[in-house]
Scaffold this active site. Structure first.
Site, PDB file in Angstrom:
ATOM      1  NE  ARG A 153       9.301  -8.422  -5.013  1.00  0.00           N
ATOM      2  CZ  ARG A 153       9.987  -7.375  -5.087  1.00  0.00           C
ATOM      3  NH1 ARG A 153      10.032  -6.058  -4.163  1.00  0.00           N
ATOM      4  NH2 ARG A 153      11.813  -6.739  -5.826  1.00  0.00           N
ATOM      5  NE  ARG A 197      15.595  -1.763  -5.085  1.00  0.00           N
ATOM      6  CZ  ARG A 197      14.488  -2.454  -4.553  1.00  0.00           C
ATOM      7  NH1 ARG A 197      14.917  -1.423  -3.961  1.00  0.00           N
ATOM      8  NH2 ARG A 197      13.767  -2.483  -4.528  1.00  0.00           N
ATOM      9  CG  HIS A 207      10.575  -2.530  -8.841  1.00  0.00           C
ATOM     10  ND1 HIS A 207      11.096  -3.739  -8.806  1.00  0.00           N
ATOM     11  CD2 HIS A 207       9.884  -1.875  -7.282  1.00  0.00           C
ATOM     12  CE1 HIS A 207      11.341  -4.133  -7.304  1.00  0.00           C
ATOM     13  NE2 HIS A 207      10.070  -3.137  -6.940  1.00  0.00           N
ATOM     14  CD  GLN A 249       6.313  -4.664  -5.410  1.00  0.00           C
ATOM     15  OE1 GLN A 249       7.264  -4.624  -4.956  1.00  0.00           O
ATOM     16  NE2 GLN A 249       5.130  -4.984  -5.472  1.00  0.00           N
ATOM     17  CG  ASP A 274       5.597   3.472  -5.486  1.00  0.00           C
ATOM     18  OD1 ASP A 274       5.742   3.627  -4.421  1.00  0.00           O
ATOM     19  OD2 ASP A 274       5.615   3.125  -6.857  1.00  0.00           O
ATOM     20  CB  CYS A 334       5.102  -1.577  -5.182  1.00  0.00           C
ATOM     21  SG  CYS A 334       5.895  -0.068  -4.762  1.00  0.00           S
TER      22      CYS A 334
HETATM   23  N1   CP Z   1       8.774  -2.970  -2.581  1.00  0.00           N
HETATM   24  C1   CP Z   1       9.834  -2.792  -2.639  1.00  0.00           C
HETATM   25  O1   CP Z   1      10.828  -3.391  -4.322  1.00  0.00           O
HETATM   26  O2   CP Z   1      10.592  -2.860  -1.780  1.00  0.00           O
HETATM   27  P1   CP Z   1      11.842  -2.799  -0.867  1.00  0.00           P
HETATM   28  O3   CP Z   1      12.244  -1.393  -1.448  1.00  0.00           O
HETATM   29  O4   CP Z   1      11.925  -2.628   0.199  1.00  0.00           O
HETATM   30  O5   CP Z   1      12.952  -3.698  -1.768  1.00  0.00           O
HETATM   31  N1  NVA Z   2       8.685   4.439  -6.744  1.00  0.00           N
HETATM   32  C1  NVA Z   2       9.823   3.645  -5.972  1.00  0.00           C
HETATM   33  C2  NVA Z   2       9.531   2.171  -5.524  1.00  0.00           C
HETATM   34  C3  NVA Z   2      10.240   1.393  -3.934  1.00  0.00           C
HETATM   35  C4  NVA Z   2       9.690   0.207  -4.296  1.00  0.00           C
HETATM   36  C5  NVA Z   2      10.805   4.097  -6.010  1.00  0.00           C
HETATM   37  O1  NVA Z   2      11.297   3.976  -6.813  1.00  0.00           O
HETATM   38  O2  NVA Z   2      11.815   3.865  -5.071  1.00  0.00           O
END
Ligand code: CP
Ligand code: NVA
Length: 301
Positions: free
Chosen positions: A287, A99, A126, A129, A219, A259
């Protein structure tokens, strides 16, 4: 192969992973322990709850060994170059999942490592997701011909959902404020990969996007790394809040998806997040199944 961009799987691969995800959800014990000893690195440059825990549990269920790494110990691109971190981890681990803020760092890593690289969220996409999202949509409607309305920021989650949805024949309508729509590049990628006549539409009118949709998705308005813009975005995105009034413009049996994490009271009201037709916790559960399916697919002989 890598899974940095959701399109990396191709339509057949995506279909196979989604079918596998549905299967491992109903037959959890069937694949238990089926990848003994493979080591999965899970690196986080940003916070996470769902991704960290679902990926760790999915790996462990398959008999794999998950190792969680955080940016404060690795110092990706600070303590050491991105490429050198990749080269080193590649000597210890069988799957490398990251990430990161900068999507380009994933591309760099994928170019130099033998182990598959998985995107656990970047500024651009993502994709893990999107797997869980499509699994959740498919639990409500067959993907070909279904219509998903994504309301809010044309962000990483929107990009992957739009591209993957189009690949599976799902229509995606995005409603964003002027200037926050998905980029032309992401729209072109979604349209180029669309199958079965799926359409990708963009509007500034949330009611137009939601009208008759099967799924309403939102989101956060400010993603991780955009905290400085949060107050300004809160004002600009207010007309894009998914509240009961907007949700009721969708199909009578439409479901709500997010999400998570959600900023309740901003992009979604409690009455929608907690609605009997909200699927947000099924989506979070998926997930885990979707990541398990992805691991099985990427590590198959
Ligand atoms: N949806 C998602 O990626 O959640 P987290 O940021 O908690 O991993
Ligand atoms: N769009 C959000 C998603 C988190 C899972 C972010 O990038 O923070």
């Amino acid at each position: 192969m890598d899974f940095v961009n959701v399109a990396d799987l191709g339509p057949d691969g995506l279909q196979e992973v989604l079918a596998l995800a549905a299967d491992v959800k109903t037959n959890r014990s069937e694949v238990a322990g089926s990848r003994p000893g493979l080591r999965v690195g899970l690196f986080f440059e940003k916070p996470s709850t769902r991704t960290r825990v679902s990926c760790e549990v999915a790996s462990a269920d398959l008999g794999m060994v998950p190792l969680v790494l955080k940016q404060d110990e690795v110092g990706l691109g600070k303590r050491e170059s991105v490429e050198d971190v990749g080269r080193v981890l590649d000597r210890y681990l069988d799957v490398l999942a990251f990430r990161v803020f900068d999507h380009q760092n994933l591309m760099k890593m994928a170019a130099i490592t033998d182990a598959p690289v998985i995107n656990l969220l970047s500024d651009l996409e993502h994709p893990c997701q999107a797997l869980a999202d499509l699994q959740t949509v498919a639990e409500h409607r067959p993907l070909p011909g279904a219509t998903v309305a994504f309301i809010g920021d044309g962000n990483n989650v929107c990009n992957s959902l739009m591209i993957a949805g189009a690949m599976m024949g799902t229509n995606v309508r995005v409603a964003s404020p002027d200037g926050n729509e998905p980029t032309d590049e992401m729209l072109a990628a979604a349209r180029a990969g669309a199958s079965g006549g799926a359409t990708i539409a963009v509007t500034n009118d949330p009611a137009e996007a939601v009208a008759g949709a099967d799924v309403v998705y939102t989101d956060v308005w400010a993603s991780m790394g955009q905290e400085d813009e949060a107050a300004e975005r809160r004002r600009r995105f207010q007309p894009y809040q998914v509240n009961l009034d907007l949700f009721e413009k969708a199909q009578d049996d439409a479901v709500f998806m997010h999400c998570l994490p959600a900023h309740r009271g901003d992009e979604v009201t409690d009455d929608v997040a907690d609605h009997s037709r909200s699927r947000i916790f099924d989506q979070a559960e998926n997930r885990m199944h979707a990541f398990k399916a992805l691991l099985l697919y990427l590590t198959a002989d």
